[in-house]
Design an enzyme around this catalytic site. Structure first.
Site, PDB file in Angstrom:
ATOM      1  N   HIS A 292      -6.862 -13.844  15.098  1.00 55.00           N
ATOM      2  CA  HIS A 292      -6.500 -15.118  15.722  1.00 55.00           C
ATOM      3  C   HIS A 292      -5.098 -15.526  15.312  1.00 55.00           C
ATOM      4  CE1 HIS A 292      -6.994 -18.955  17.669  1.00 55.00           C
ATOM      5  NE2 HIS A 292      -6.555 -19.564  16.582  1.00 55.00           N
ATOM      6  N   SER A 293      -4.283 -15.928  16.290  1.00 59.47           N
ATOM      7  CA  SER A 293      -2.920 -16.410  16.077  1.00 59.47           C
ATOM      8  C   SER A 293      -2.109 -15.339  15.332  1.00 59.47           C
ATOM      9  CB  SER A 293      -2.964 -17.747  15.324  1.00 59.47           C
ATOM     10  OG  SER A 293      -1.741 -18.423  15.388  1.00 59.47           O
ATOM     11  N   MET A 294      -1.571 -15.636  14.158  1.00 59.38           N
ATOM     12  CA  MET A 294      -0.849 -14.604  13.412  1.00 59.38           C
ATOM     13  C   MET A 294      -1.712 -13.372  13.212  1.00 59.38           C
ATOM     14  SD  MET A 294       0.882 -14.704   9.583  1.00 59.38           S
ATOM     15  CE  MET A 294      -0.681 -14.586   8.696  1.00 59.38           C
TER      16      MET A 294
END
Length: 254
Positions: free
Chosen positions: A93-95
């Site tokens: 998720h995300s990074m």
């Protein structure tokens, strides 16, 4: 005492040694392995869920935060050696989506890799924005965390603890904001992209561009919510993961 890379990087909250498949979860900037405890609980014992613990937080808080996404990917790749005794699926998720992407590339070059990459809450690796959260003062970083609504409110309200973890959070933001994808970088595995329809950090167009980073198929799943839609819609996200694992035998597991 010395630790192996696996001891440092990998957390296994609900060991499922009899599971046919393994899910490797990569946290967001400022996040920790424990973010994925609910996923491990929900999928056990059918799936063996492991989560990555980045340096600079929780039981690794005495270590410096990451200098780059590449540094994180190198560390995780080394730690996952020997964990591919069953089909691996990556979820970031995300990074964490970028770290998972780079780990998949490294593993594929070595002859292994995941059967699928789930890239959640992150624009395609080749899509960049001029983001400088890591250069803000502490209050500015805290404001960003509050705006994205993905950090435990108890942490945000505990000034002493928050100030203690801010260096690691800032390191994460520096790593992801300075990341630049190698031109033409692709994985060989399929990619499923998950995104919130109101995510201020990823537009639908930026999410669709993940299709240019795989040599296999890609698909896009859009959920109602912002950057942390997966915390707002856990049952829906888990349904997508269960659908994937149910389909692996049909895809030719050996």
């Amino acid at each position: 005492m010395s630790s192996t890379p696996s001891d440092l990087w990998i957390r296994r909250f609900r060991p499922s040694p009899e599971a046919a498949d393994r899910l490797v979860c990569f946290p967001h900037a400022g996040g920790s392995a424990s973010f994925y405890v609910p996923v491990a609980t929900a999928l056990s014992p059918d799936v063996d869920v492991v989560a990555i613990q980045y340096p600079g937080r929780q039981d690794r808080r005495s270590e410096p935060g990451p200098a780059s996404v590449a540094e994180l990917a190198d560390g995780v790749t080394a730690a996952l050696a020997g964990w591919d005794d069953r089909p691996l699926t990556f979820f970031g998720h995300s990074m964490g989506a970028l770290v998972a992407f780079e780990v998949a590339r490294r593993m594929e070059r070595a002859g292994s890799g995941p059967v699928r990459l789930f890239a959640s809450g992150r624009r395609a690796p080749s899509r960049t924005r001029d983001e400088r959260v890591h250069k803000l003062d502490d209050d500015g970083v805290i404001a960003e965390l509050r705006a994205l609504n993905g950090t435990d409110s108890q942490l945000l309200d505990d000034e002493e603890v928050l100030r203690m973890v801010l260096p690691a959070i800032r390191s994460d933001y520096r790593a992801v904001e300075t990341y630049r994808c190698e031109p033409g970088a692709r994985v060989r595995c399929p990619v499923t992209v998950l995104t919130g329809d109101a995510d201020p950090r990823t537009s639908l167009e930026e999410a669709r561009d993940w299709s240019g980073h795989t040599e296999a198929d890609s698909d896009l799943r859009v959920f109602s919510g912002g950057h942390f839609f997966l915390s707002e819609r856990p049952a829906e996200v888990l349904a997508v993961l269960r659908e994937h694992f149910a389909a692996i035998p049909a895809a030719g597991r050996v």
